[in-house]
Design a protein around this motif. Structure first.
Motif, PDB file in Angstrom:
ATOM      1  N   SER A  67       0.804  -1.229   0.000  1.00  0.00           N
ATOM      2  CA  SER A  67       0.000   0.000   0.000  1.00  0.00           C
ATOM      3  C   SER A  67       0.835   1.278   0.000  1.00  0.00           C
ATOM      4  O   SER A  67       0.467   2.250  -0.687  1.00  0.00           O
ATOM      5  CB  SER A  67      -0.993  -0.010   1.169  1.00  0.00           C
ATOM      6  OG  SER A  67      -0.335  -0.120   2.406  1.00  0.00           O
ATOM      7  N   PRO A  68       1.984   1.359   0.728  1.00  0.00           N
ATOM      8  CA  PRO A  68       2.787   2.586   0.628  1.00  0.00           C
ATOM      9  C   PRO A  68       3.290   2.846  -0.792  1.00  0.00           C
ATOM     10  O   PRO A  68       3.374   4.012  -1.219  1.00  0.00           O
ATOM     11  CB  PRO A  68       3.957   2.333   1.591  1.00  0.00           C
ATOM     12  CG  PRO A  68       3.447   1.319   2.555  1.00  0.00           C
ATOM     13  CD  PRO A  68       2.550   0.440   1.737  1.00  0.00           C
ATOM     14  N   SER A  69       3.612   1.774  -1.520  1.00  0.00           N
ATOM     15  CA  SER A  69       4.069   1.945  -2.900  1.00  0.00           C
ATOM     16  C   SER A  69       2.960   2.503  -3.781  1.00  0.00           C
ATOM     17  O   SER A  69       3.185   3.375  -4.622  1.00  0.00           O
ATOM     18  CB  SER A  69       4.563   0.600  -3.459  1.00  0.00           C
ATOM     19  OG  SER A  69       5.646   0.112  -2.696  1.00  0.00           O
ATOM     20  N   ILE A  70       1.745   2.000  -3.578  1.00  0.00           N
ATOM     21  CA  ILE A  70       0.611   2.498  -4.356  1.00  0.00           C
ATOM     22  C   ILE A  70       0.337   3.957  -4.024  1.00  0.00           C
ATOM     23  O   ILE A  70       0.088   4.786  -4.910  1.00  0.00           O
ATOM     24  CB  ILE A  70      -0.633   1.630  -4.097  1.00  0.00           C
ATOM     25  CG1 ILE A  70      -0.386   0.208  -4.598  1.00  0.00           C
ATOM     26  CG2 ILE A  70      -1.866   2.232  -4.777  1.00  0.00           C
ATOM     27  CD1 ILE A  70      -1.494  -0.769  -4.252  1.00  0.00           C
ATOM     28  N   ILE A  71       0.410   4.287  -2.740  1.00  0.00           N
ATOM     29  CA  ILE A  71       0.162   5.668  -2.322  1.00  0.00           C
ATOM     30  C   ILE A  71       1.222   6.608  -2.877  1.00  0.00           C
ATOM     31  O   ILE A  71       0.934   7.759  -3.223  1.00  0.00           O
ATOM     32  CB  ILE A  71       0.101   5.744  -0.780  1.00  0.00           C
ATOM     33  CG1 ILE A  71      -1.192   5.076  -0.293  1.00  0.00           C
ATOM     34  CG2 ILE A  71       0.162   7.190  -0.280  1.00  0.00           C
ATOM     35  CD1 ILE A  71      -1.277   4.927   1.202  1.00  0.00           C
ATOM     36  N   SER A  72       2.453   6.128  -2.997  1.00  0.00           N
ATOM     37  CA  SER A  72       3.508   6.974  -3.552  1.00  0.00           C
ATOM     38  C   SER A  72       3.242   7.327  -5.009  1.00  0.00           C
ATOM     39  O   SER A  72       3.769   8.322  -5.518  1.00  0.00           O
ATOM     40  CB  SER A  72       4.871   6.279  -3.425  1.00  0.00           C
ATOM     41  OG  SER A  72       4.980   5.203  -4.339  1.00  0.00           O
ATOM     42  N   VAL A  73       2.407   6.529  -5.677  1.00  0.00           N
ATOM     43  CA  VAL A  73       2.093   6.773  -7.086  1.00  0.00           C
ATOM     44  C   VAL A  73       0.821   7.602  -7.240  1.00  0.00           C
ATOM     45  O   VAL A  73       0.798   8.609  -7.960  1.00  0.00           O
ATOM     46  CB  VAL A  73       1.943   5.443  -7.853  1.00  0.00           C
ATOM     47  CG1 VAL A  73       1.499   5.700  -9.293  1.00  0.00           C
ATOM     48  CG2 VAL A  73       3.259   4.671  -7.830  1.00  0.00           C
ATOM     49  N   ILE A  74      -0.258   7.212  -6.543  1.00  0.00           N
ATOM     50  CA  ILE A  74      -1.549   7.883  -6.768  1.00  0.00           C
ATOM     51  C   ILE A  74      -1.927   8.842  -5.657  1.00  0.00           C
ATOM     52  O   ILE A  74      -2.912   9.571  -5.782  1.00  0.00           O
ATOM     53  CB  ILE A  74      -2.673   6.850  -6.988  1.00  0.00           C
ATOM     54  CG1 ILE A  74      -2.918   6.027  -5.714  1.00  0.00           C
ATOM     55  CG2 ILE A  74      -2.343   5.940  -8.150  1.00  0.00           C
ATOM     56  CD1 ILE A  74      -4.100   5.061  -5.843  1.00  0.00           C
ATOM     57  N   GLY A  75      -1.172   8.842  -4.535  1.00  0.00           N
ATOM     58  CA  GLY A  75      -1.456   9.765  -3.448  1.00  0.00           C
ATOM     59  C   GLY A  75      -2.485   9.214  -2.474  1.00  0.00           C
ATOM     60  O   GLY A  75      -3.240   8.285  -2.789  1.00  0.00           O
ATOM     61  N   PRO A  76      -2.546   9.785  -1.257  1.00  0.00           N
ATOM     62  CA  PRO A  76      -3.444   9.246  -0.223  1.00  0.00           C
ATOM     63  C   PRO A  76      -4.922   9.416  -0.554  1.00  0.00           C
ATOM     64  O   PRO A  76      -5.729   8.545  -0.220  1.00  0.00           O
ATOM     65  CB  PRO A  76      -3.053  10.039   1.032  1.00  0.00           C
ATOM     66  CG  PRO A  76      -2.410  11.289   0.531  1.00  0.00           C
ATOM     67  CD  PRO A  76      -1.719  10.896  -0.745  1.00  0.00           C
ATOM     68  N   LYS A  77      -5.312  10.537  -1.196  1.00  0.00           N
ATOM     69  CA  LYS A  77      -6.726  10.756  -1.471  1.00  0.00           C
ATOM     70  C   LYS A  77      -7.292   9.670  -2.375  1.00  0.00           C
ATOM     71  O   LYS A  77      -8.329   9.062  -2.066  1.00  0.00           O
ATOM     72  CB  LYS A  77      -6.931  12.125  -2.113  1.00  0.00           C
ATOM     73  CG  LYS A  77      -8.353  12.347  -2.617  1.00  0.00           C
ATOM     74  CD  LYS A  77      -8.523  13.672  -3.333  1.00  0.00           C
ATOM     75  CE  LYS A  77      -9.903  13.768  -3.984  1.00  0.00           C
ATOM     76  NZ  LYS A  77     -10.124  15.081  -4.632  1.00  0.00           N
ATOM     77  N   TRP A  78      -6.629   9.411  -3.494  1.00  0.00           N
ATOM     78  CA  TRP A  78      -7.152   8.432  -4.444  1.00  0.00           C
ATOM     79  C   TRP A  78      -7.017   7.019  -3.912  1.00  0.00           C
ATOM     80  O   TRP A  78      -7.813   6.140  -4.258  1.00  0.00           O
ATOM     81  CB  TRP A  78      -6.470   8.608  -5.795  1.00  0.00           C
ATOM     82  CG  TRP A  78      -6.838   9.921  -6.412  1.00  0.00           C
ATOM     83  CD1 TRP A  78      -6.068  11.039  -6.486  1.00  0.00           C
ATOM     84  CD2 TRP A  78      -8.103  10.266  -6.990  1.00  0.00           C
ATOM     85  NE1 TRP A  78      -6.764  12.070  -7.072  1.00  0.00           N
ATOM     86  CE2 TRP A  78      -8.012  11.625  -7.400  1.00  0.00           C
ATOM     87  CE3 TRP A  78      -9.289   9.572  -7.205  1.00  0.00           C
ATOM     88  CZ2 TRP A  78      -9.075  12.286  -8.004  1.00  0.00           C
ATOM     89  CZ3 TRP A  78     -10.347  10.235  -7.808  1.00  0.00           C
ATOM     90  CH2 TRP A  78     -10.231  11.575  -8.206  1.00  0.00           C
ATOM     91  N   SER A  79      -6.036   6.785  -3.060  1.00  0.00           N
ATOM     92  CA  SER A  79      -5.930   5.476  -2.406  1.00  0.00           C
ATOM     93  C   SER A  79      -7.132   5.238  -1.498  1.00  0.00           C
ATOM     94  O   SER A  79      -7.710   4.142  -1.474  1.00  0.00           O
ATOM     95  CB  SER A  79      -4.636   5.398  -1.593  1.00  0.00           C
ATOM     96  OG  SER A  79      -3.505   5.497  -2.431  1.00  0.00           O
ATOM     97  N   MET A  80      -7.520   6.267  -0.741  1.00  0.00           N
ATOM     98  CA  MET A  80      -8.687   6.135   0.130  1.00  0.00           C
ATOM     99  C   MET A  80      -9.965   5.941  -0.679  1.00  0.00           C
ATOM    100  O   MET A  80     -10.860   5.188  -0.283  1.00  0.00           O
ATOM    101  CB  MET A  80      -8.807   7.357   1.039  1.00  0.00           C
ATOM    102  CG  MET A  80      -7.724   7.456   2.099  1.00  0.00           C
ATOM    103  SD  MET A  80      -7.998   8.787   3.284  1.00  0.00           S
ATOM    104  CE  MET A  80      -7.710  10.245   2.272  1.00  0.00           C
ATOM    105  N   LEU A  81     -10.047   6.592  -1.817  1.00  0.00           N
ATOM    106  CA  LEU A  81     -11.237   6.480  -2.648  1.00  0.00           C
ATOM    107  C   LEU A  81     -11.376   5.062  -3.226  1.00  0.00           C
ATOM    108  O   LEU A  81     -12.464   4.464  -3.199  1.00  0.00           O
ATOM    109  CB  LEU A  81     -11.176   7.505  -3.778  1.00  0.00           C
ATOM    110  CG  LEU A  81     -12.478   7.793  -4.526  1.00  0.00           C
ATOM    111  CD1 LEU A  81     -13.515   8.377  -3.586  1.00  0.00           C
ATOM    112  CD2 LEU A  81     -12.222   8.741  -5.686  1.00  0.00           C
ATOM    113  N   VAL A  82     -10.271   4.528  -3.738  1.00  0.00           N
ATOM    114  CA  VAL A  82     -10.296   3.159  -4.268  1.00  0.00           C
ATOM    115  C   VAL A  82     -10.616   2.166  -3.155  1.00  0.00           C
ATOM    116  O   VAL A  82     -11.447   1.258  -3.317  1.00  0.00           O
ATOM    117  CB  VAL A  82      -8.951   2.811  -4.940  1.00  0.00           C
ATOM    118  CG1 VAL A  82      -8.913   1.332  -5.324  1.00  0.00           C
ATOM    119  CG2 VAL A  82      -8.731   3.680  -6.168  1.00  0.00           C
ATOM    120  N   GLY A  83      -9.952   2.349  -2.014  1.00  0.00           N
ATOM    121  CA  GLY A  83     -10.210   1.455  -0.887  1.00  0.00           C
ATOM    122  C   GLY A  83     -11.654   1.517  -0.425  1.00  0.00           C
ATOM    123  O   GLY A  83     -12.280   0.484  -0.138  1.00  0.00           O
TER     124      GLY A  83
END
Length: 455
Positions: A67-83
């Motif tokens: 998950s930190p790797s994904i967040i480094s690419v798309i950022g925390p906002k979009w990570s929360m939205l996908v999750g």
């Protein structure tokens, strides 16, 4: 004005999570009760609520490494939205009443949970600094935990007088929770996007957590770097000690949210036991909100006086709560409806009081974990929070795997041992932090204020 804007971000973040988890936590709280009702109507439905929750937390535990790797690419906002989307998908799976759909969506939810929680920890840190991280953690926790209050209040009235949760009632339940979760996703969508460089700007103003809050310039530059820093961070002394507390939080929270409330519903010594499931959830929410609000108000004093008094408060309230559960609930309550008696005559008042006490203690632990991680690892908040969720989720998965097979009393003995160990380990990290802060003040040498995030 900037600080006010960031505080508003924290409040909106809390509201979004409140709505998303009104859907999920309410479902988790009553899932085993609902599944038992489905099985009585349709014997071909072989799903088990504990197995579903175990799958969620097992996948969540593993997914936290990426998950930190994904967040480094798309950022925390979009990570929360996908999750958050996977949380809604999980609720929707109950409409099908198929074991494969429930278990598949449970696995997808585990992956989504890693994204949403790691993103949340990162986003909260980016909107905080050393002087307000405790306040922001407390405020977020209080707003977020209203999910227990509103969702279970709805269940309390919906299930009133029902021994069997029929198809029509279940359809109303799923529909309302799905709409509420979708509203939470819309709130995440309106949050402003933030990036790790905001942490550096936070560091230049009001960094008040001593050497642990000094913001360096080494930030994760990409997916591989984020993954490698997660591994390096995992093997540090402080993270090793904190992992014991993380493991306890995972065991304790899975018991509180997935085992205890259904056990109340299965204890037929209680009058209208199914309705008590919702009432237990309400008071879990009240306890969580009270703890989060109290330590949000006192957040500015937490850094000054240390986090250990709040952890001690959590230890004592949870110890009392778990002891009351041990006396008040029969050992075989997690397995289904039972007429067995407990050590004492089962009391509805003690059952609900226990829900409040354990939840209040849970808020003590969680707010201080958020505070200490945001203070010690400002430049590595995504990996730090991912590791927190990795360890706690691994513990939750283990708890849900063994819950269908051992009684509530052995589970409470395990929890009691971990409560003591987790408290001691958290204190050791806090005292190390206080010592380093005091040492810096004594030396009064700004050049020595190096960010000692890795021992």
């Amino acid at each position: 004005m900037e600080i006010d804007r960031k505080f508003i971000n924290v409040i909106v973040l809390g509201l979004a999570f409140m709505l998303i988890f009104t859907a999920f936590q309410t479902m988790g709280n009553i899932q085993q009760t609902v599944i038992k009702s489905i099985t009585q109507e349709d014997p071909t439905f072989k799903a088990d609520g504990f197995i579903s929750l175990a799958i969620i937390y097992a996948v969540l535990s593993i997914s936290n490494w990426i998950s930190p790797s994904i967040i480094s690419v798309i950022g925390p906002k979009w990570s929360m939205l996908v999750g958050g989307f996977f949380y809604s998908l999980y609720i929707a799976s109950f409409f099908l009443q198929q074991s494969w759909a429930l278990y598949t969506c449970s696995a997808l939810l585990g992956f989504g949970a890693a994204l949403i929680w790691t993103g949340q920890g990162n986003y909260l840190t980016l909107n905080s600094n050393g002087t307000n991280i405790s306040r922001n953690s407390g405020v977020f926790w209080a707003v977020f935990q209203c999910s227990f209050l509103f969702g279970n209040l709805f269940v309390f009235f919906l299930f009133q007088g029902r021994e069997q949760i029929d198809q029509q009632t279940r359809t109303i339940l799923y529909s309302v929770l799905l709409v509420v979760g979708t509203l939470g996703l819309l709130l995440v969508l309106v949050l402003p996007a933030m990036k790790d460089s905001d942490a550096a700007r936070n560091s230049n103003s009001k960094s008040g957590d001593g050497p642990m809050a000094t913001r360096g310039t080494q930030l994760a530059q990409g997916p591989l770097d984020a993954f490698l820093r997660s591994i390096k961070l995992f093997f540090t002394k402080d993270m090793g000690l904190l992992s014991v507390a993380f493991f306890y939080i995972g065991i304790e929270y899975s018991f509180l949210s997935g085992v205890y409330s259904p056990s109340i519903g299965f204890t037929l010594e209680f009058e209208d036991s199914k309705r008590l499931v919702g009432l237990s959830g309400i008071f879990i929410g009240v306890g969580e909100i009270a703890g989060g609000a109290l330590f949000g108000i006192l957040g500015s004093k937490t850094v000054r006086y240390g986090r250990d008094p709040i952890i001690l408060t959590g230890f004592l309230t949870q110890a009392v709560g778990f002891f009351l559960i041990f006396l008040n609930i029969p050992d075989n309550a997690p397995f289904g409806d039972t007429t067995d008696t407990a050590f004492i005559t089962s009391s509805s008042f003690l059952a609900i009081l226990s829900s409040f006490l354990v939840a209040f203690g849970d808020a003590c632990f969680n707010t201080q974990v958020y505070s200490i991680l945001g203070g010690i690892y400002p430049n590595d908040s995504a990996p730090a929070f991912a590791l927190f969720k990795f360890v706690s989720s691994m513990a939750s998965a283990a708890s849900f795997f063994y819950s269908p097979y051992i009684g509530i009393h052995p589970q409470l003995i395990i929890i009691g041992i971990l409560l003591f160990a987790g408290t001691i380990c958290f204190w050791l990290v806090e005292w190390r932090s206080v010592y380093k802060r005091a040492h810096l003040i004594e030396t009064s040498n700004p050049d020595s204020a190096v960010d000692k995030e890795f021992d």
